[in-house]
Design a protein around this motif. Structure first.
Motif, PDB file in Angstrom:
ATOM      1  N   ASP A   1       0.823  -1.210   0.000  1.00  0.00           N
ATOM      2  CA  ASP A   1       0.000   0.000   0.000  1.00  0.00           C
ATOM      3  C   ASP A   1       0.861   1.264   0.000  1.00  0.00           C
ATOM      4  OD1 ASP A   1       0.944   0.070   2.596  1.00  0.00           O
ATOM      5  OD2 ASP A   1      -1.015  -0.229   3.533  1.00  0.00           O
ATOM      6  N   GLY A   2       1.954   1.199  -0.744  1.00  0.00           N
ATOM      7  CA  GLY A   2       2.801   2.385  -0.895  1.00  0.00           C
ATOM      8  C   GLY A   2       3.649   2.729   0.312  1.00  0.00           C
ATOM      9  N   GLY A   3       3.760   1.816   1.273  1.00  0.00           N
ATOM     10  CA  GLY A   3       4.597   2.052   2.445  1.00  0.00           C
ATOM     11  C   GLY A   3       3.833   2.425   3.699  1.00  0.00           C
ATOM     12  N   ARG A   4       2.514   2.524   3.610  1.00  0.00           N
ATOM     13  CA  ARG A   4       1.737   2.873   4.805  1.00  0.00           C
ATOM     14  C   ARG A   4       1.780   1.768   5.844  1.00  0.00           C
ATOM     15  NH1 ARG A   4      -1.210   4.880   0.640  1.00  0.00           N
ATOM     16  NH2 ARG A   4      -2.637   3.129   0.601  1.00  0.00           N
ATOM     17  N   THR A   5       1.717   0.502   5.400  1.00  0.00           N
ATOM     18  CA  THR A   5       1.802  -0.636   6.317  1.00  0.00           C
ATOM     19  C   THR A   5       2.710  -1.693   5.701  1.00  0.00           C
ATOM     20  OG1 THR A   5      -0.113  -1.758   5.343  1.00  0.00           O
ATOM     21  CG2 THR A   5      -0.547  -0.266   7.204  1.00  0.00           C
ATOM     22  N   ILE A   6       3.179  -2.595   6.538  1.00  0.00           N
ATOM     23  CA  ILE A   6       4.007  -3.714   6.073  1.00  0.00           C
ATOM     24  C   ILE A   6       3.112  -4.928   5.894  1.00  0.00           C
ATOM     25  CG2 ILE A   6       5.881  -5.293   6.695  1.00  0.00           C
ATOM     26  CD1 ILE A   6       6.752  -2.414   5.857  1.00  0.00           C
ATOM     27  N   TYR A   7       3.228  -5.560   4.737  1.00  0.00           N
ATOM     28  CA  TYR A   7       2.411  -6.726   4.420  1.00  0.00           C
ATOM     29  C   TYR A   7       3.102  -8.024   4.848  1.00  0.00           C
ATOM     30  CZ  TYR A   7       0.079 -10.320   1.687  1.00  0.00           C
ATOM     31  OH  TYR A   7      -0.567 -11.469   1.300  1.00  0.00           O
ATOM     32  N   MET A   8       4.398  -8.147   4.534  1.00  0.00           N
ATOM     33  CA  MET A   8       5.096  -9.392   4.869  1.00  0.00           C
ATOM     34  C   MET A   8       6.602  -9.195   4.958  1.00  0.00           C
ATOM     35  SD  MET A   8       5.048 -11.525   1.186  1.00  0.00           S
ATOM     36  CE  MET A   8       4.630 -12.994   2.004  1.00  0.00           C
ATOM     37  N   LEU A   9       7.227 -10.050   5.754  1.00  0.00           N
ATOM     38  CA  LEU A   9       8.676 -10.118   5.878  1.00  0.00           C
ATOM     39  C   LEU A   9       9.200 -10.959   4.718  1.00  0.00           C
ATOM     40  CD1 LEU A   9      11.129  -9.560   7.811  1.00  0.00           C
ATOM     41  CD2 LEU A   9      10.639 -11.788   8.807  1.00  0.00           C
ATOM     42  N   LEU A  10      10.157 -10.421   3.963  1.00  0.00           N
ATOM     43  CA  LEU A  10      10.708 -11.159   2.820  1.00  0.00           C
ATOM     44  C   LEU A  10      11.976 -11.912   3.176  1.00  0.00           C
ATOM     45  CD1 LEU A  10      10.222  -8.635  -0.125  1.00  0.00           C
ATOM     46  CD2 LEU A  10       8.639 -10.346   0.782  1.00  0.00           C
ATOM     47  N   THR A  11      12.736 -11.393   4.140  1.00  0.00           N
ATOM     48  CA  THR A  11      13.956 -12.079   4.584  1.00  0.00           C
ATOM     49  C   THR A  11      13.981 -12.098   6.103  1.00  0.00           C
ATOM     50  OG1 THR A  11      15.340 -10.099   4.776  1.00  0.00           O
ATOM     51  CG2 THR A  11      15.262 -11.180   2.605  1.00  0.00           C
ATOM     52  N   GLU A  12      14.643 -13.067   6.632  1.00  0.00           N
ATOM     53  CA  GLU A  12      14.946 -13.075   8.064  1.00  0.00           C
ATOM     54  C   GLU A  12      16.114 -12.118   8.273  1.00  0.00           C
ATOM     55  OE1 GLU A  12      13.158 -14.672  10.336  1.00  0.00           O
ATOM     56  OE2 GLU A  12      11.844 -15.455   8.773  1.00  0.00           O
ATOM     57  N   GLN A  13      16.598 -12.029   9.493  1.00  0.00           N
ATOM     58  CA  GLN A  13      17.764 -11.193   9.757  1.00  0.00           C
ATOM     59  C   GLN A  13      18.935 -11.709   8.937  1.00  0.00           C
ATOM     60  OE1 GLN A  13      18.197 -11.416  13.991  1.00  0.00           O
ATOM     61  NE2 GLN A  13      16.519 -10.003  14.346  1.00  0.00           N
ATOM     62  N   ARG A  14      19.614 -10.771   8.261  1.00  0.00           N
ATOM     63  CA  ARG A  14      20.700 -11.130   7.348  1.00  0.00           C
ATOM     64  C   ARG A  14      21.939 -10.318   7.653  1.00  0.00           C
ATOM     65  NH1 ARG A  14      19.351 -12.823   2.261  1.00  0.00           N
ATOM     66  NH2 ARG A  14      20.923 -11.501   1.360  1.00  0.00           N
ATOM     67  N   ASN A  15      23.069 -10.845   7.216  1.00  0.00           N
ATOM     68  CA  ASN A  15      24.323 -10.115   7.269  1.00  0.00           C
ATOM     69  C   ASN A  15      24.167  -8.866   6.401  1.00  0.00           C
ATOM     70  OD1 ASN A  15      26.926  -9.130   6.665  1.00  0.00           O
ATOM     71  ND2 ASN A  15      27.831 -11.164   6.754  1.00  0.00           N
ATOM     72  N   PRO A  16      24.399  -7.667   6.935  1.00  0.00           N
ATOM     73  CA  PRO A  16      24.185  -6.456   6.138  1.00  0.00           C
ATOM     74  C   PRO A  16      25.138  -6.316   4.953  1.00  0.00           C
ATOM     75  CG  PRO A  16      25.191  -5.900   8.239  1.00  0.00           C
ATOM     76  CD  PRO A  16      24.842  -7.353   8.291  1.00  0.00           C
ATOM     77  N   ARG A  17      26.236  -7.063   4.957  1.00  0.00           N
ATOM     78  CA  ARG A  17      27.167  -6.997   3.829  1.00  0.00           C
ATOM     79  C   ARG A  17      26.618  -7.702   2.593  1.00  0.00           C
ATOM     80  NH1 ARG A  17      30.408  -8.198   8.339  1.00  0.00           N
ATOM     81  NH2 ARG A  17      31.780  -6.487   8.913  1.00  0.00           N
ATOM     82  N   ILE A  18      25.646  -8.601   2.788  1.00  0.00           N
ATOM     83  CA  ILE A  18      25.010  -9.301   1.668  1.00  0.00           C
ATOM     84  C   ILE A  18      23.806  -8.467   1.252  1.00  0.00           C
ATOM     85  CG2 ILE A  18      23.877 -11.414   0.886  1.00  0.00           C
ATOM     86  CD1 ILE A  18      25.507 -12.869   3.093  1.00  0.00           C
ATOM     87  N   GLN A  19      23.931  -7.799   0.117  1.00  0.00           N
ATOM     88  CA  GLN A  19      22.945  -6.807  -0.283  1.00  0.00           C
ATOM     89  C   GLN A  19      22.156  -7.237  -1.516  1.00  0.00           C
ATOM     90  OE1 GLN A  19      25.065  -3.061  -0.424  1.00  0.00           O
ATOM     91  NE2 GLN A  19      25.802  -3.351   1.659  1.00  0.00           N
ATOM     92  N   TYR A  20      21.706  -8.476  -1.490  1.00  0.00           N
ATOM     93  CA  TYR A  20      20.838  -8.988  -2.551  1.00  0.00           C
ATOM     94  C   TYR A  20      20.185 -10.273  -2.067  1.00  0.00           C
ATOM     95  CZ  TYR A  20      24.092 -12.724  -3.472  1.00  0.00           C
ATOM     96  OH  TYR A  20      24.866 -13.846  -3.324  1.00  0.00           O
ATOM     97  N   PHE A  21      19.113 -10.669  -2.713  1.00  0.00           N
ATOM     98  CA  PHE A  21      18.511 -11.983  -2.531  1.00  0.00           C
ATOM     99  C   PHE A  21      17.563 -12.233  -3.696  1.00  0.00           C
ATOM    100  CE2 PHE A  21      15.438  -9.210  -0.650  1.00  0.00           C
ATOM    101  CZ  PHE A  21      14.206  -9.818  -0.829  1.00  0.00           C
ATOM    102  N   ASP A  22      17.288 -13.484  -3.957  1.00  0.00           N
ATOM    103  CA  ASP A  22      16.346 -13.863  -5.012  1.00  0.00           C
ATOM    104  C   ASP A  22      14.982 -14.078  -4.363  1.00  0.00           C
ATOM    105  OD1 ASP A  22      18.277 -13.727  -7.015  1.00  0.00           O
ATOM    106  OD2 ASP A  22      18.930 -15.774  -6.614  1.00  0.00           O
ATOM    107  N   TRP A  23      13.967 -13.429  -4.918  1.00  0.00           N
ATOM    108  CA  TRP A  23      12.643 -13.391  -4.318  1.00  0.00           C
ATOM    109  C   TRP A  23      11.610 -13.950  -5.283  1.00  0.00           C
ATOM    110  CZ3 TRP A  23       9.012  -8.843  -5.000  1.00  0.00           C
ATOM    111  CH2 TRP A  23       7.882  -8.967  -4.179  1.00  0.00           C
ATOM    112  N   THR A  24      10.748 -14.815  -4.773  1.00  0.00           N
ATOM    113  CA  THR A  24       9.609 -15.303  -5.553  1.00  0.00           C
ATOM    114  C   THR A  24       8.424 -14.399  -5.241  1.00  0.00           C
ATOM    115  OG1 THR A  24      10.455 -17.570  -5.447  1.00  0.00           O
ATOM    116  CG2 THR A  24       8.130 -17.279  -6.043  1.00  0.00           C
ATOM    117  N   VAL A  25       7.916 -13.729  -6.252  1.00  0.00           N
ATOM    118  CA  VAL A  25       6.845 -12.748  -6.102  1.00  0.00           C
ATOM    119  C   VAL A  25       5.569 -13.460  -5.628  1.00  0.00           C
ATOM    120  CG1 VAL A  25       5.455 -11.021  -7.312  1.00  0.00           C
ATOM    121  CG2 VAL A  25       7.873 -11.339  -7.923  1.00  0.00           C
ATOM    122  N   PRO A  26       4.944 -12.952  -4.555  1.00  0.00           N
ATOM    123  CA  PRO A  26       3.720 -13.584  -4.052  1.00  0.00           C
ATOM    124  C   PRO A  26       2.496 -13.177  -4.873  1.00  0.00           C
ATOM    125  CG  PRO A  26       4.232 -11.671  -2.717  1.00  0.00           C
ATOM    126  CD  PRO A  26       5.376 -11.836  -3.715  1.00  0.00           C
TER     127      PRO A  26
END
Length: 99
Positions: A36-61
């Protein structure tokens, strides 16, 4: 920005970050999805991650929206508060399912 994704599609999410002057071994990032444009969060896409890893492959829901936005959060245990970073300038679309 403006990209149209479809449910089930696998896309690489990547970003760059400037970090505060802290020990990153005590830090983490999480990526969340707003539909909704940033008004609310719908879902968590990643768990806590190492901040140096700045990418992931995502399956669109299967959540059609014209206002999808990612929130890339960064924080460090007792060193730096968890800080949201809504990527409003990079809003995208999740289209309907393609059968």
């Amino acid at each position: 920005p403006g990209q149209v994704l479809v449910p089930g599609q696998v896309v690489r999410i990547a970003w760059t970050a400037d970090f505060p002057d802290v020990d990153l071994t005590m830090c983490e990032t999480e990526v969340l999805l707003s539909i909704d444009g940033g008004r609310t969060i719908y879902m968590l896409l990643t768990e806590q991650r190492n901040p140096r890893i700045q990418y992931f492959d995502w399956t669109v829901p299967n959540t059609p929206t014209n206002a999808a936005v990612l929130d890339i959060r960064f924080g460090c245990l007792n060193l730096y508060p968890e800080t949201p970073s809504l990527q409003i300038q990079s809003a995208f679309v999740i289209g309907p399912s393609v059968n």
